[in-house]
Motif scaffolding. Structure first.
Motif, PDB file in Angstrom:
ATOM      1  N   VAL A 175     -12.006 -29.273  21.463  1.00  0.00           N
ATOM      2  CA  VAL A 175     -12.236 -30.377  20.530  1.00  0.00           C
ATOM      3  C   VAL A 175     -10.988 -30.621  19.689  1.00  0.00           C
ATOM      4  O   VAL A 175     -10.559 -31.769  19.489  1.00  0.00           O
ATOM      5  CB  VAL A 175     -13.449 -30.092  19.622  1.00  0.00           C
ATOM      6  CG1 VAL A 175     -13.551 -31.124  18.506  1.00  0.00           C
ATOM      7  CG2 VAL A 175     -14.740 -30.101  20.432  1.00  0.00           C
ATOM      8  N   ILE A 176     -10.388 -29.551  19.202  1.00  0.00           N
ATOM      9  CA  ILE A 176      -9.156 -29.682  18.410  1.00  0.00           C
ATOM     10  C   ILE A 176      -8.059 -30.357  19.229  1.00  0.00           C
ATOM     11  O   ILE A 176      -7.379 -31.275  18.759  1.00  0.00           O
ATOM     12  CB  ILE A 176      -8.707 -28.295  17.903  1.00  0.00           C
ATOM     13  CG1 ILE A 176      -9.722 -27.758  16.886  1.00  0.00           C
ATOM     14  CG2 ILE A 176      -7.310 -28.370  17.295  1.00  0.00           C
ATOM     15  CD1 ILE A 176      -9.496 -26.313  16.499  1.00  0.00           C
ATOM     16  N   ARG A 177      -7.881 -29.912  20.476  1.00  0.00           N
ATOM     17  CA  ARG A 177      -6.839 -30.500  21.321  1.00  0.00           C
ATOM     18  C   ARG A 177      -7.111 -31.973  21.596  1.00  0.00           C
ATOM     19  O   ARG A 177      -6.204 -32.811  21.499  1.00  0.00           O
ATOM     20  CB  ARG A 177      -6.754 -29.761  22.650  1.00  0.00           C
ATOM     21  CG  ARG A 177      -5.618 -30.278  23.542  1.00  0.00           C
ATOM     22  CD  ARG A 177      -5.852 -29.963  25.012  1.00  0.00           C
ATOM     23  NE  ARG A 177      -6.038 -28.547  25.245  1.00  0.00           N
ATOM     24  CZ  ARG A 177      -6.389 -28.049  26.439  1.00  0.00           C
ATOM     25  NH1 ARG A 177      -6.599 -28.888  27.454  1.00  0.00           N
ATOM     26  NH2 ARG A 177      -6.549 -26.754  26.610  1.00  0.00           N
ATOM     27  N   TYR A 178      -8.367 -32.316  21.916  1.00  0.00           N
ATOM     28  CA  TYR A 178      -8.686 -33.706  22.213  1.00  0.00           C
ATOM     29  C   TYR A 178      -8.520 -34.586  20.973  1.00  0.00           C
ATOM     30  O   TYR A 178      -8.113 -35.754  21.090  1.00  0.00           O
ATOM     31  CB  TYR A 178     -10.110 -33.814  22.757  1.00  0.00           C
ATOM     32  CG  TYR A 178     -10.318 -33.131  24.096  1.00  0.00           C
ATOM     33  CD1 TYR A 178      -9.286 -33.037  25.031  1.00  0.00           C
ATOM     34  CD2 TYR A 178     -11.553 -32.581  24.442  1.00  0.00           C
ATOM     35  CE1 TYR A 178      -9.479 -32.415  26.264  1.00  0.00           C
ATOM     36  CE2 TYR A 178     -11.756 -31.963  25.662  1.00  0.00           C
ATOM     37  CZ  TYR A 178     -10.717 -31.872  26.569  1.00  0.00           C
ATOM     38  OH  TYR A 178     -10.912 -31.263  27.779  1.00  0.00           O
ATOM     39  N   CYS A 179      -8.845 -34.046  19.801  1.00  0.00           N
ATOM     40  CA  CYS A 179      -8.616 -34.801  18.568  1.00  0.00           C
ATOM     41  C   CYS A 179      -7.121 -35.043  18.353  1.00  0.00           C
ATOM     42  O   CYS A 179      -6.706 -36.155  17.990  1.00  0.00           O
ATOM     43  CB  CYS A 179      -9.192 -34.049  17.373  1.00  0.00           C
ATOM     44  SG  CYS A 179     -10.988 -34.146  17.202  1.00  0.00           S
ATOM     45  N   GLU A 180      -6.329 -34.018  18.572  1.00  0.00           N
ATOM     46  CA  GLU A 180      -4.889 -34.166  18.384  1.00  0.00           C
ATOM     47  C   GLU A 180      -4.306 -35.206  19.333  1.00  0.00           C
ATOM     48  O   GLU A 180      -3.385 -35.951  18.963  1.00  0.00           O
ATOM     49  CB  GLU A 180      -4.215 -32.810  18.586  1.00  0.00           C
ATOM     50  CG  GLU A 180      -4.507 -31.818  17.462  1.00  0.00           C
ATOM     51  CD  GLU A 180      -3.984 -30.428  17.745  1.00  0.00           C
ATOM     52  OE1 GLU A 180      -3.633 -30.151  18.919  1.00  0.00           O
ATOM     53  OE2 GLU A 180      -3.939 -29.605  16.799  1.00  0.00           O
TER      54      GLU A 180
END
Length: 319
Positions: free
Chosen positions: A219-224
């Motif tokens: 989720v963090i990577r996709y948000c970034e």
């Protein structure tokens, strides 16, 4: 962010209760949860009962109608589905339904939504049940429409599966930005990408801390990748603890759960359960949902309220 509990009502099976009294039991459980300090009450968006909760032919009430009625029986808890299947409704109509619930409840609606999975009820009711890739595409388009109808005056959208043309949604949602959107499911290729785009909340099952941390990292990577702050998405999950008055009750509840989840469920007293929740809280989870298929009486629901007080009081981890 404070820790909160949700009470989920997947079961409408109450032996000895005639159909005309079923909703009274729903109200009894929902109001007991509100009195115990729960922040959220949810229902399923299913047409048939599902495995793991009961037999397919057990009673099932239509979710959004139940929520509308509960809006007048409660005063503080948020109300939503866990979760609505994207295949069941035109997304513009769904946006109108959620906004209507928001109006009726004085701003307490949430929208839980996912890609749908129960092929049996799709077949029974004559709904199309496309392959999972198309259902994910539909979920993406549906959320684009719903968010625009929450936030724009006359949105237009043209997709492969859905379209709107200067759609009206009046009255507007109570809160700026519209009701929170909870994206259910932890599919790592599509669902979590869609959550990164649209969700205010995610909701996963307890499948081990390593698995949950991997999903959180995705989720963090996709948000970034899209320039979104991942801290704007709240992480929630089905409770990894079972608390009941007796070990026999707790073990019986555990046996009703899907086998793949059982190794990750802790059974114990409220004090033991508070300790077991601490690693999840430390990992960033702030919301935990408990099911009425396990906690059926006001006393049992009140016991989870005692756990909530312990958790909110900051029970320290064991050295």
């Amino acid at each position: 962010m404070s820790i909160w509990f949700g009470f989920h009502l997947p079961s409408y099976t109450h032996p000895g209760t005639p159909p005309e009294r079923l909703f009274d039991r729903v109200v009894e459980q929902a109001t007991a949860a509100e009195a115990a300090g729960f922040r959220l009450v949810t229902v399923m968006d299913h047409l048939y009962q599902i495995g793991g909760v009961g037999a397919v032919d057990e009673p099932m009430l239509e979710g959004w109608l139940v929520l509308a009625a509960l809006a007048r029986e409660t005063s503080r808890v948020r109300l939503g589905t866990l979760v609505t299947g994207v295949t069941y409704r035109n997304p513009a109509l769904l946006a109108k339904q959620v906004t209507t619930l928001d109006t009726i409840s004085g701003g307490r609606a949430i929208l839980g939504i996912g890609a749908a999975w129960n092929d049996v009820e799709h077949e029974g009711y004559g709904f199309d049940f496309p392959p999972v890739g198309e259902r994910m595409d539909r979920l993406d388009e549906a959320l684009a429409i719903i968010k625009s109808m929450f936030n724009e005056e006359r949105p237009t959208f043209e997709g492969k599966h859905y379209r709107i043309e200067r759609a009206l949604n009046v009255p507007r949602p109570i809160e700026s930005g519209g009701p929170p959107v909870l994206v259910g499911g932890g599919g790592e290729q599509r669902t979590l990408r869609i959550a990164a785009k649209y969700a205010d909340m995610t909701h996963w099952f307890p499948l081990g801390m390593e698995t949950l941390k991997r999903k959180d990292e995705l989720v963090i990577r996709y948000c970034e990748e899209i320039g979104r702050d991942p801290s704007t998405i709240e992480r929630t999950m089905a409770s990894p603890v079972v608390v009941l008055g007796s070990e026999a009750e707790a073990n019986a509840a555990l046996e009703r759960m899907p086998p793949e989840r059982r190794p990750f469920i802790n059974i114990g007293t409220p004090e033991m359960a508070a300790e077991a929740l601490r690693p999840y809280i430390d990992a960033g989870f702030t919301g935990f949902t408990f099911n009425n298929s396990i906690y059926r009486t006001p006393d049992q629901i009140g016991l989870i309220g005692e756990l909530l007080k312990l958790v909110q009081g900051g029970v320290p981890a064991t050295a």
